[in-house]
Design an enzyme around this catalytic site. Structure first.
Site, PDB file in Angstrom:
ATOM      1  N   ARG A  50       0.836  -1.213   0.000  1.00 36.12           N
ATOM      2  CA  ARG A  50       0.000   0.000   0.000  1.00 36.12           C
ATOM      3  C   ARG A  50       0.868   1.260   0.000  1.00 36.12           C
ATOM      4  NH1 ARG A  50      -4.523   0.623   4.597  1.00 36.12           N
ATOM      5  NH2 ARG A  50      -2.697   1.116   5.845  1.00 36.12           N
ATOM      6  N   LYS A 149      -2.704   7.041   1.198  1.00 31.68           N
ATOM      7  CA  LYS A 149      -2.464   7.334   2.610  1.00 31.68           C
ATOM      8  C   LYS A 149      -1.410   8.440   2.658  1.00 31.68           C
ATOM      9  CE  LYS A 149      -2.068   4.635   6.838  1.00 31.68           C
ATOM     10  NZ  LYS A 149      -3.087   5.334   7.608  1.00 31.68           N
ATOM     11  N   GLU A 182     -16.300   6.050   5.962  1.00 30.97           N
ATOM     12  CA  GLU A 182     -15.503   5.411   7.015  1.00 30.97           C
ATOM     13  C   GLU A 182     -15.492   6.334   8.221  1.00 30.97           C
ATOM     14  OE1 GLU A 182     -11.309   5.158   6.019  1.00 30.97           O
ATOM     15  OE2 GLU A 182     -11.387   7.016   4.891  1.00 30.97           O
TER      16      GLU A 182
HETATM   17  N1  PXG Z   1      -9.166   4.910   7.378  1.00 26.87           N
HETATM   18  C1  PXG Z   1      -8.225   5.862   7.436  1.00 26.87           C
HETATM   19  C2  PXG Z   1      -8.512   7.207   6.907  1.00 26.87           C
HETATM   20  C3  PXG Z   1      -6.970   5.549   7.990  1.00 26.87           C
HETATM   21  O1  PXG Z   1      -6.022   6.473   8.031  1.00 26.87           O
HETATM   22  C4  PXG Z   1      -7.759   3.294   8.409  1.00 26.87           C
HETATM   23  C5  PXG Z   1      -8.959   3.664   7.836  1.00 26.87           C
HETATM   24  C6  PXG Z   1      -7.555   1.871   8.845  1.00 26.87           C
HETATM   25  O2  PXG Z   1      -6.681   1.202   7.939  1.00 26.87           O
HETATM   26  P1  PXG Z   1      -5.686   0.055   8.422  1.00 26.87           P
HETATM   27  O3  PXG Z   1      -4.923  -0.308   7.184  1.00 26.87           O
HETATM   28  O4  PXG Z   1      -4.813   0.640   9.483  1.00 26.87           O
HETATM   29  O5  PXG Z   1      -6.523  -1.043   8.902  1.00 26.87           O
HETATM   30  C7  PXG Z   1      -6.730   4.251   8.514  1.00 26.87           C
HETATM   31  C8  PXG Z   1      -5.461   3.887   9.190  1.00 26.87           C
HETATM   32  C9  PXG Z   1      -1.532   6.755  12.848  1.00 26.87           C
HETATM   33  C10 PXG Z   1      -2.865   6.446  12.337  1.00 26.87           C
HETATM   34  O6  PXG Z   1      -1.420   7.610  13.720  1.00 26.87           O
HETATM   35  C11 PXG Z   1      -3.063   5.752  11.138  1.00 26.87           C
HETATM   36  C12 PXG Z   1      -4.328   5.517  10.672  1.00 26.87           C
HETATM   37  C13 PXG Z   1      -5.390   5.955  11.387  1.00 26.87           C
HETATM   38  C14 PXG Z   1      -5.188   6.631  12.562  1.00 26.87           C
HETATM   39  C15 PXG Z   1      -3.924   6.885  13.054  1.00 26.87           C
HETATM   40  O7  PXG Z   1      -0.565   6.127  12.421  1.00 26.87           O
HETATM   41  N2  PXG Z   1      -4.522   4.881   9.469  1.00 26.87           N
END
Ligand code: PXG
Length: 290
Positions: A50, A149, A182
Site C-alpha cells: 500500500r 495514505k 468510514e
Molecule cells: N481509514 C483511514 C482514513 C486511515 O487512516 C484506516 C482507515 C484503517 O486502515 P488500516 O490499514 O490501518 O486497517 C486508517 C489507518 C496513525 C494512524 O497515527 C493511522 C491511521 C489511522 C489513525 C492513526 O498512524 N490509518
C-alpha cells in the site's frame, strides 16, 4: 529509541528533518501505520504494498526497493528490542526549495519509527465508542483519492475535532453523495441479523488492512460479510457497529448521533471478532530478526 532516517539509525534527539522538507511544507508524502505483536510484524507485506501504491499515485519515487524497505522496517523494530508496538513509516518528498514543484526535491526521505501506541482508552473496548456524523465530508476521488495514505490528513483531523467537540470519540465520515465512507482513521462495519456489511472503497474509504484481515477472518469463521453502499439509515438500524484499524484493531461503537445502536452495548458478533482478531494478530506475521 533509535529512529531510521535515510539509511541511518539515529537517536531520537538527533532524528530530525529539514524545514525545507516538502513533507513539512506541503504535506507532500505518504505514510503507513503498522502493528507488531509478539515479535512479528502483522501484514507487513500488505502495508508495504500500500505504501508503494500510495507513492506511485502521487508520482513519488521511493529511493529503496520493496525488499530493502521490508528489511529496514524489520531492522528498526529489532534495534529497539520491541516485541509489541507500532511502526510509523513516513516517506516525504524530501528537501527542496520554497514552492510547490516536487521536482525541486531531488530525493525522497524515508523515516521509520518503532514505538508503542494506544489509540482509545482500554474501557472503550469493553463499553464501546460513541460516534457522531461529521459535517466534514471525505474528499471526492476527483480531488485526492481516499485510497492514498498521504501526509495530508487535515480532512480527517477536522472530522476528529468535530467528533471531540460533540463529546464523542469518533465520527462517521460521509462522501460527497452522502453515503457512508468510514471513520476519521478507521473503517466501519455494520452487523444486522447475523450478517456483516462494510462500505466499498469506492464510497471513499481507505482500503484498510485490518478491514481486509477481519473480512478474511469472517470468511474462515463462516460469517457472511459483504461490501455494500450504505447510508446512515443502515447504521441507525444496525444491531451492532464496529470499527477496524491498525491502531484501533477491532472496537465496538454503541451510539451514533446520540442514538443507541442495538441495545446500546457491544454485541456478540463484535465481541467474538475482537477475540478472534487478537488470536489472528498474535499467530502470524513477519518475524523480527532480533
Ligand atoms: N481509514 C483511514 C482514513 C486511515 O487512516 C484506516 C482507515 C484503517 O486502515 P488500516 O490499514 O490501518 O486497517 C486508517 C489507518 C496513525 C494512524 O497515527 C493511522 C491511521 C489511522 C489513525 C492513526 O498512524 N490509518
Amino acid at each position: 529509541m533509535k529512529i531510521y532516517i535515510d539509511g541511518q539509525m539515529l537517536d531520537e534527539s538527533e532524528a530530525k528533518i529539514s524545514v525545507f522538507d516538502h513533507g513539512l511544507l506541503y504535506g507532500d508524502g505518504v505514510f503507513e501505520g503498522i502493528r507488531f505483536y509478539s515479535g512479528r510484524i502483522f501484514r507487513l507485506h500488505e502495508h508495504i504494498v500500500r505504501l508503494y501504491e500510495s507513492a506511485r499515485a502521487i508520482c513519488l519515487t521511493i529511493p529503496m526497493t520493496f525488499d530493502e524497505m521490508m528489511e529496514a522496517t524489520l531492522k528498526t523494530v529489532a534495534v529497539n528490542g520491541l516485541r509489541d508496538g507500532y511502526i510509523r513509516l513516513v516517506i516525504t518528498r524530501g528537501v527542496g526549495t520554497l514552492g510547490l514543484d516536487p521536482d525541486r526535491c531531488p530525493k525522497a526521505s524515508v523515516i521509520i519509527i518503532a514505538a508503542t501506541i494506544a489509540l482509545y482508552p482500554k474501557e472503550r473496548y469493553e463499553q464501546g465508542l460513541t460516534l457522531i456524523t461529521c459535517a466534514t465530508r471525505r474528499p471526492t476521488p476527483a480531488s485526492l483519492s481516499p485510497r492514498v495514505k498521504s501526509l495530508n490528513y487535515l480532512n480527517n483531523i477536522m472530522a476528529k475535532i468535530e467528533s471531540k467537540l460533540a463529546g464523542c470519540e469518533e465520527g462517521i465520515m460521509l462522501n460527497e453523495q452522502g453515503y457512508v465512507a468510514e471513520c476519521t482513521g478507521d473503517n466501519i462495519f455494520v452487523v444486522k441479523n447475523g450478517k456483516v456489511t462494510t462500505p466499498p472503497t469506492h464510497s471513499g474509504a481507505l482500503d484498510g488492512i485490518t478491514r481486509h484481515a477481519v473480512m478474511e477472518l469472517m470468511g474462515k469463521l463462516g460469517i457472511d460479510c459483504k461490501e455494500e453502499v450504505m447510508t446512515r439509515h443502515e447504521l441507525y438500524t444496525a444491531d451492532e457497529l464496529f470499527l477496524t484499524g491498525t491502531a484501533a484493531e477491532v472496537i465496538p461503537a454503541v451510539s451514533l448521533d446520540r442514538r443507541e445502536i442495538g441495545d446500546g452495548k457491544p454485541g456478540p458478533m463484535t465481541r467474538r471478532l475482537v477475540v478472534e482478531f487478537t488470536k489472528m494478530a498474535n499467530s502470524e506475521g513477519a518475524p523480527v530478526p532480533y
